[in-house]
Design a protein around this motif. Structure first.
Motif, short mmCIF file in Angstrom:
data_model
loop_
_atom_site.label_atom_id
_atom_site.label_comp_id
_atom_site.label_asym_id
_atom_site.label_seq_id
_atom_site.Cartn_x
_atom_site.Cartn_y
_atom_site.Cartn_z
N VAL A 437 0.84 -1.20 0.00
CA VAL A 437 0.00 0.00 0.00
C VAL A 437 0.87 1.25 0.00
CG1 VAL A 437 -1.74 1.31 1.29
CG2 VAL A 437 -1.93 -1.18 1.13
N ILE A 438 1.91 1.25 0.81
CA ILE A 438 2.80 2.41 0.89
C ILE A 438 3.54 2.60 -0.43
CG2 ILE A 438 4.88 3.27 2.04
CD1 ILE A 438 3.55 1.84 4.60
N ALA A 439 3.91 1.50 -1.09
CA ALA A 439 4.51 1.59 -2.42
C ALA A 439 3.55 2.27 -3.40
CB ALA A 439 4.89 0.20 -2.93
N ILE A 440 2.26 1.93 -3.30
CA ILE A 440 1.26 2.57 -4.16
C ILE A 440 1.17 4.06 -3.87
CG2 ILE A 440 -1.23 2.70 -4.62
CD1 ILE A 440 -1.27 -0.40 -4.24
N GLU A 441 1.18 4.43 -2.59
CA GLU A 441 1.16 5.86 -2.25
C GLU A 441 2.36 6.58 -2.84
OE1 GLU A 441 1.00 9.02 1.50
OE2 GLU A 441 1.11 6.87 1.93
N MET A 442 3.52 5.95 -2.75
CA MET A 442 4.73 6.59 -3.30
C MET A 442 4.62 6.79 -4.81
SD MET A 442 7.79 4.73 -1.15
CE MET A 442 8.12 5.20 0.56
N ILE A 443 4.06 5.80 -5.52
CA ILE A 443 3.89 5.92 -6.97
C ILE A 443 2.91 7.05 -7.29
CG2 ILE A 443 2.97 4.75 -9.01
CD1 ILE A 443 4.07 2.12 -7.80
N CYS A 444 1.82 7.12 -6.54
CA CYS A 444 0.82 8.17 -6.79
C CYS A 444 1.40 9.55 -6.49
CB CYS A 444 -0.42 7.91 -5.96
SG CYS A 444 -1.36 6.46 -6.48
N ALA A 445 2.12 9.67 -5.38
CA ALA A 445 2.73 10.96 -5.04
C ALA A 445 3.77 11.35 -6.09
CB ALA A 445 3.36 10.88 -3.65
N SER A 446 4.53 10.36 -6.56
CA SER A 446 5.53 10.62 -7.60
C SER A 446 4.86 11.16 -8.87
CB SER A 446 6.30 9.33 -7.92
OG SER A 446 7.08 9.48 -9.09
N GLN A 447 3.74 10.54 -9.26
CA GLN A 447 3.03 10.97 -10.46
C GLN A 447 2.46 12.37 -10.28
OE1 GLN A 447 3.11 9.51 -13.26
NE2 GLN A 447 1.44 10.37 -14.49
N ALA A 448 1.92 12.65 -9.09
CA ALA A 448 1.37 13.98 -8.83
C ALA A 448 2.46 15.05 -8.90
CB ALA A 448 0.69 14.01 -7.46
N ILE A 449 3.61 14.75 -8.34
CA ILE A 449 4.73 15.70 -8.39
C ILE A 449 5.19 15.91 -9.82
CG2 ILE A 449 7.18 15.94 -7.74
CD1 ILE A 449 6.33 14.49 -5.05
N TYR A 450 5.16 14.83 -10.62
CA TYR A 450 5.52 14.93 -12.04
C TYR A 450 4.54 15.84 -12.79
CZ TYR A 450 5.91 13.39 -16.92
OH TYR A 450 6.04 13.34 -18.28
N LEU A 451 3.25 15.64 -12.54
CA LEU A 451 2.24 16.47 -13.21
C LEU A 451 2.37 17.94 -12.82
CD1 LEU A 451 -0.96 14.21 -12.98
CD2 LEU A 451 0.53 14.56 -14.96
N GLU A 452 2.76 18.19 -11.58
CA GLU A 452 2.93 19.56 -11.08
C GLU A 452 4.28 20.16 -11.46
OE1 GLU A 452 0.54 21.42 -8.37
OE2 GLU A 452 -0.26 20.54 -10.22
N GLN A 453 5.13 19.32 -12.07
CA GLN A 453 6.49 19.75 -12.42
C GLN A 453 7.18 20.40 -11.22
OE1 GLN A 453 5.85 22.26 -15.90
NE2 GLN A 453 5.98 20.49 -17.27
N ALA A 454 7.09 19.68 -10.10
CA ALA A 454 7.51 20.25 -8.81
C ALA A 454 8.80 19.64 -8.28
CB ALA A 454 6.39 20.07 -7.79
#
Length: 501
Positions: A437-454
């Motif tokens: 589950v935590i791996a999934i959260e990390m993937i989702c957070a990574s994708q969100a940061i990518y979309l935000e170009q942050a």
């Protein structure tokens, strides 16, 4: 590859050392001082026999059959019969790591010198650890009192050349595995069969590995929360030390201080009122929820630290010469600790799944639906939340306490049992599910940061960790199958000490 030697003295072994031995990074030995204790204990057994005393499990039957006296001529056969009768485990074999953990803990308990085992029998167990002879041990069949009889019996039968064992990647008859490792089976004498199997080393062996993994997963949960906070511009004000100090649970402050440290230098986090006044509970209450899980971890760690260095068989051969039947084999202390660890580890996944929902739900995140680049044509990470929900739900079933159940055994002589081995196995499964589950959260957070170009706005600590995640699972440019990447990150979190407390 072995890089050192760890002495088993029954007093100082810790869970990190057990892991080192399990990983093959150290061999084991027993000191001369402890060999003296082992030999002295053996002499006390032999004196009792020579004096014609009746001693449970030495010259009597076992359990409900303890009132039946066994003649001197049958004492050795009694011990061999015990191993054969008790090797009744079922189910898939335990992983080699668990079997090695069990063997190390049993050798350490025997080295204390309260069990009456002979030097040559204990030395064979030590040699099997060092040479990599691993008994095949079915995972199910212990009720966690009278010791872990079935799993330990499957270990012990290999010492007499029976059963099955894995050696250099091949499963062989026990005698053949010993032969290939240039080891010789032993013939058991009085008390030795009982000394080998009457203990809590299966539940404790699994528990030690689960606890080591839970520590890594707990730290990973704190880091995944940091990544989510940066992805969603979380409010750091709720983590201030002055605020946390008014409710002085140490673990809560440890989580808060870790998150403050890891987010130091971030340009993505906010303060109260800058964007919003409050974050939802899954973010604002991270110190309280994660901190409570660390409390469960600390309790389990305290109990296991004691159990690792305990004599847990029966009867106990005291230094006074008395041989007394007691209840040290009963797994209740570990059963309760593992049940508590189960709940603590499950809650890390529970709150993580809620943060996943906030990342993928556009009504909560303000980001692209399900973090897709082309939503509608692409599903993005929609179904990762389904997977997380499934794992969290499974954890809730597994978290039901095993220790509240008891089914009497041995014609009601053994009328209360702990089911601690079930609890330990469930605890490890929950820890593994929570890592996913935590791996999934990390993937989702990574994708969100990518979309935000942050990426350039992240804290140095979170940016460094995000690079590790992205080496395994790069951001999605379009829909792709990432099941294997999810599992690889989870295993990466379970097996590596990636973060400092």
């Amino acid at each position: 590859m072995s890089t050192g030697i760890i002495a088993l003295d029954g007093e100082t072994l810790n869970r990190k050392q057990v892991q080192t031995i399990v990983n093959g990074q150290a061999k084991v030995e027993i000191s001369e001082a402890n060999w003296s204790k082992v030999c002295a204990s053996r002499e006390r057994i032999e004196k009792q026999i020579n004096d014609g005393k009746i001693v449970y499990g030495v010259n009597t039957g076992f359990g409900k059959l303890s009132d039946i006296e066994i003649g001197k001529e049958d004492i050795s056969k009694l011990q061999l019969n015990l191993l054969r009768a008790d090797a009744v485990g079922v189910g898939e074999p335990l992983p080699t790591s668990v079997v090695r953990s069990m063997m190390v803990l049993r050798a350490n308990a025997l080295a204390k010198g309260f069990s009456g085992i002979r030097k040559e029998t204990l030395q064979l167990l030590v040699s099997m650890i060092n040479k990599g002879v691993h008994p095949v041990v079915p995972s199910k069949g212990s009720v966690g009192a009278s010791g872990d009889l079935a799993p330990l019996a499957h270990v012990a039968v290999v010492l007499v050349g029976e059963g099955k064992a894995e050696y250099q990647g091949e499963v062989l008859p026990g005698g053949e595995a010993l032969k290939r490792a240039e080891l010789t089976p032993v013939s058991l004498e009085a008390k030795e069969g009982l000394a080998l199997i009457n203990g809590t080393q299966a539940m404790t062996g699994v528990g030690v590995l689960a606890l080591n993994e839970a520590e890594r997963v707990g730290l990973a949960a704190d880091m995944s929360a940091c990544l989510t906070m940066e992805a969603l511009q979380g409010i750091i004000s709720a983590f201030e030390s002055e605020l946390l100090a008014v409710r002085p649970h140490p673990e809560m402050e440890f989580v808060g201080s870790r998150i403050r440290r890891w987010l130091e230098g971030s340009k993505r986090i906010t303060r109260q009122g800058e964007i919003r006044v409050q974050d939802p509970y899954s973010i604002r209450c991270i110190p309280q929820v994660h901190g409570a899980s660390w409390q469960a971890f600390n309790y389990a760690n305290d109990r296991l630290s004691v159990e690792i260095n305990s004599a847990t068989d029966n009867p106990i051969v005291l230094e006074s010469g008395e041989i007394i039947s007691g209840g040290h084999f009963h797994g209740q202390p570990i059963a309760l600790a593992m049940d508590f660890l189960k709940v603590g580890a499950a809650e890390l996944a529970n709150i993580s799944e809620r943060r996943i929902e906030r990342l993928v739900n556009p009504q909560l995140s303000g980001l692209s639906p399900f973090l897709a680049l082309d939503p509608g044509l692409e599903c993005g990470l929609m179904v990762l939340q389904y997977a997380a929900a499934s794992l969290v739900s499974e954890n809730k079933v597994l978290a039901h306490p095993a220790s509240v159940d008891s089914i009497p055994t041995s014609a009601n002589q053994e009328d209360h049992v702990s089911m601690g081995t079930i609890g330990s196995r469930q605890a490890r499964e929950i820890v593994h599910n929570s890592a996913r589950v935590i791996a999934i959260e990390m993937i989702c957070a990574s994708q969100a940061i990518y979309l935000e170009q942050a990426e350039n706005q992240l804290a140095p600590a979170t940016r460094d960790f995000l690079e590790k995640v992205r080496k395994i699972c790069p951001p999605l440019e379009t829909d792709r199958a990432i099941s294997e990447e999810m599992e690889e990150i989870a295993q990466f979190l379970l097996k590596n000490d990636l973060l400092e407390k």
